[in-house]
Design a protein around this motif. Structure first.
Motif, mmCIF file in Angstrom:
data_model
loop_
_atom_site.group_PDB
_atom_site.id
_atom_site.type_symbol
_atom_site.label_atom_id
_atom_site.label_comp_id
_atom_site.label_asym_id
_atom_site.label_seq_id
_atom_site.Cartn_x
_atom_site.Cartn_y
_atom_site.Cartn_z
ATOM 1 N N PRO A 142 46.275 36.070 27.046
ATOM 2 C CA PRO A 142 44.890 36.911 26.648
ATOM 3 C C PRO A 142 43.803 36.007 27.247
ATOM 4 C CG PRO A 142 45.171 35.696 25.490
ATOM 5 C CD PRO A 142 47.004 35.787 26.083
ATOM 6 N N LEU A 143 43.172 37.534 28.464
ATOM 7 C CA LEU A 143 42.783 37.472 29.002
ATOM 8 C C LEU A 143 41.178 37.838 28.960
ATOM 9 C CD1 LEU A 143 44.353 37.174 32.714
ATOM 10 C CD2 LEU A 143 43.646 34.967 30.964
ATOM 11 N N ASP A 144 40.779 38.249 27.927
ATOM 12 C CA ASP A 144 39.526 39.319 27.408
ATOM 13 C C ASP A 144 38.424 38.903 28.192
ATOM 14 O OD1 ASP A 144 41.414 40.181 25.734
ATOM 15 O OD2 ASP A 144 40.311 39.177 23.937
ATOM 16 N N LYS A 145 37.858 37.000 28.413
ATOM 17 C CA LYS A 145 36.651 37.461 29.273
ATOM 18 C C LYS A 145 36.818 37.670 30.270
ATOM 19 C CE LYS A 145 35.248 32.981 26.691
ATOM 20 N NZ LYS A 145 34.877 32.076 26.204
ATOM 21 N N LEU A 146 37.823 37.711 30.752
ATOM 22 C CA LEU A 146 38.469 38.059 32.683
ATOM 23 C C LEU A 146 38.241 39.555 32.501
ATOM 24 C CD1 LEU A 146 38.856 36.700 34.884
ATOM 25 C CD2 LEU A 146 41.168 36.755 34.739
ATOM 26 N N LYS A 147 38.633 40.160 31.803
ATOM 27 C CA LYS A 147 38.925 41.726 31.712
ATOM 28 C C LYS A 147 37.157 41.820 31.565
ATOM 29 C CE LYS A 147 43.226 42.716 29.459
ATOM 30 N NZ LYS A 147 43.698 43.863 28.115
ATOM 31 N N GLU A 148 36.657 41.409 30.504
ATOM 32 C CA GLU A 148 34.746 41.762 30.100
ATOM 33 C C GLU A 148 34.323 42.157 30.971
ATOM 34 O OE1 GLU A 148 33.834 40.258 27.187
ATOM 35 O OE2 GLU A 148 35.221 40.609 25.523
ATOM 36 N N THR A 149 34.141 40.621 32.227
ATOM 37 C CA THR A 149 33.194 40.193 33.592
ATOM 38 C C THR A 149 34.164 40.938 34.841
ATOM 39 O OG1 THR A 149 33.949 38.195 33.117
ATOM 40 C CG2 THR A 149 33.411 38.452 35.402
ATOM 41 N N ALA A 150 35.234 41.552 34.596
ATOM 42 C CA ALA A 150 35.155 42.792 35.830
ATOM 43 C C ALA A 150 35.156 43.931 35.967
ATOM 44 C CB ALA A 150 37.014 42.756 35.912
ATOM 45 N N ASN A 158 43.883 49.134 38.290
ATOM 46 C CA ASN A 158 44.291 48.652 39.051
ATOM 47 C C ASN A 158 43.883 47.231 40.330
ATOM 48 O OD1 ASN A 158 46.086 49.808 38.291
ATOM 49 N ND2 ASN A 158 45.799 51.955 40.066
ATOM 50 N N ARG A 159 41.959 47.651 40.087
ATOM 51 C CA ARG A 159 41.557 46.166 40.948
ATOM 52 C C ARG A 159 41.088 44.865 40.465
ATOM 53 N NH1 ARG A 159 35.652 47.287 43.409
ATOM 54 N NH2 ARG A 159 35.459 45.124 45.125
ATOM 55 N N MET A 160 41.317 45.340 39.670
ATOM 56 C CA MET A 160 40.682 44.227 38.375
ATOM 57 C C MET A 160 42.387 43.206 38.709
ATOM 58 S SD MET A 160 40.838 44.037 34.296
ATOM 59 C CE MET A 160 41.959 44.701 34.303
ATOM 60 N N PHE A 165 43.554 39.108 37.997
ATOM 61 C CA PHE A 165 44.516 38.375 36.642
ATOM 62 C C PHE A 165 45.677 37.570 37.903
ATOM 63 C CE2 PHE A 165 45.470 40.989 32.205
ATOM 64 C CZ PHE A 165 43.473 40.875 32.665
ATOM 65 N N ILE A 166 45.691 39.076 39.108
ATOM 66 C CA ILE A 166 47.341 38.353 39.600
ATOM 67 C C ILE A 166 46.360 36.808 40.517
ATOM 68 C CG2 ILE A 166 48.874 38.063 41.716
ATOM 69 C CD1 ILE A 166 48.706 41.457 41.820
ATOM 70 N N PRO A 167 45.399 36.718 40.333
ATOM 71 C CA PRO A 167 44.690 35.228 41.931
ATOM 72 C C PRO A 167 44.539 34.760 40.209
ATOM 73 C CG PRO A 167 43.190 37.211 42.299
ATOM 74 C CD PRO A 167 44.709 37.634 41.587
ATOM 75 N N TYR A 168 44.611 34.101 39.223
ATOM 76 C CA TYR A 168 44.560 33.934 37.694
ATOM 77 C C TYR A 168 45.848 32.918 37.732
ATOM 78 C CZ TYR A 168 42.862 31.683 33.412
ATOM 79 O OH TYR A 168 43.011 31.345 32.685
ATOM 80 N N VAL A 169 46.771 34.411 37.477
ATOM 81 C CA VAL A 169 48.345 34.045 36.829
ATOM 82 C C VAL A 169 48.875 33.319 37.823
ATOM 83 C CG1 VAL A 169 48.172 35.600 35.605
ATOM 84 C CG2 VAL A 169 49.104 35.734 37.341
ATOM 85 N N THR A 170 48.752 33.245 39.285
ATOM 86 C CA THR A 170 49.672 32.523 40.031
ATOM 87 C C THR A 170 49.623 31.101 40.114
ATOM 88 O OG1 THR A 170 49.006 34.435 41.918
ATOM 89 C CG2 THR A 170 50.364 32.043 42.622
ATOM 90 N N PRO A 171 49.184 30.318 40.047
ATOM 91 C CA PRO A 171 49.397 29.135 39.928
ATOM 92 C C PRO A 171 49.926 28.505 38.533
ATOM 93 C CG PRO A 171 47.315 29.349 39.670
ATOM 94 C CD PRO A 171 47.603 30.469 39.577
#
Length: 253
Positions: A142-150, A158-160, A165-171
């Protein structure tokens, strides 16, 4: 108590129990002592055999994991990020956990023979089955805060995905990929039993067949040591590369 001291005490306890058990058994054929195992490791180093076997096994594990990751990562992201794909493929992925991976070994021998192609294919299947569910779970967090900010910044879905999303989950995916080496080392032993000149699995098989149990234990110790060192080194590189992602962790430590 310092965490490093705890690790040292744990290793000392394991060696002490191992040594005590070897005295009780009193037969090297069944349970070699830590001293006999260490002597075998030194001998493998001195003869140069260690590097040949370790290099062959590490190469097979790495190739298998890279191929599996090249399939698992994009497929896992598709399943996690797009609901139509999720509805179709998620039930299939969930069923993978019930399939015993080892059953593919004899099937692949029949299909591909016993050469290098079979070994790599087996490792790809074994690591793929383990890694794909991990990628899906990581990307579904769940990345609700990230979604809201984006969305506040006017990003499309798709841009989000591409910029948030992808940069956040990559590590996290890279860390899971490092852990996957443990799975690879488990299955490479099975892959190297047949028609192999080099590999730690082959070394264990030869040691067992010739009654050199110390060679089997030496191979196990080498795999544990190499896996641990690789995990620590690779994890440190990932955390240093993605400092922004692990900043809170580093503050706690």
């Amino acid at each position: 108590m310092n965490k490093h001291l705890k690790k040292v005490l744990f290793i000392v306890c394991v060696i002490a129990i191992w040594w005590g058990a070897s005295l009780l058994v009193n037969k090297s054929l069944f349970l070699p002592s830590p001293a006999e195992t260490f002597a075998m490791i030194v001998n493998l180093f001195e003869t140069g055999v260690f590097f040949n076997h370790l290099g062959a096994s590490f190469f097979r594990v790495t190739i298998g994991i890279l191929i599996a990751a090249s399939i698992s990562i994009p497929l896992g992201m598709l399943i996690a990020f797009y609901k139509p794909v999720n509805h179709v493929l998620k039930p299939v992925v969930d069923s993978l956990r019930y399939i015993p991976v080892t059953c593919f070994s004899p099937m692949l021998v029949l299909l591909l023979g016993i050469d290098e192609k079979m070994k790599i294919t087996f490792l790809v299947i074994a690591t793929f089955f383990s890694f794909l569910p991990t990628v899906i779970q990581t990307c579904s967090e769940p990345l609700d805060k990230l979604k809201e900010t984006a969305y506040t910044m006017g990003f499309s879905y798709n841009r989000m995905l591409w910029h948030c999303f992808i940069p956040y989950v990559t590590p996290s995916i890279l860390q899971s990929l490092i852990t996957l080496y443990g799975v690879g080392w488990t299955y490479v032993i099975i892959a190297e039993v047949n028609n192999t000149q080099y590999g730690l699995g082959h070394l264990m098989y030869i040691g067992s067949a010739r009654g050199k149990t110390a060679m089997v234990f030496a191979s196990i110790v080498i795999i544990i040591a190499v896996s641990y060192l690789f995990d620590k080194l690779a994890t440190a590189i990932v955390k240093k590369t993605f400092k922004w992602r692990f900043s809170d962790e580093q503050k706690e430590n």
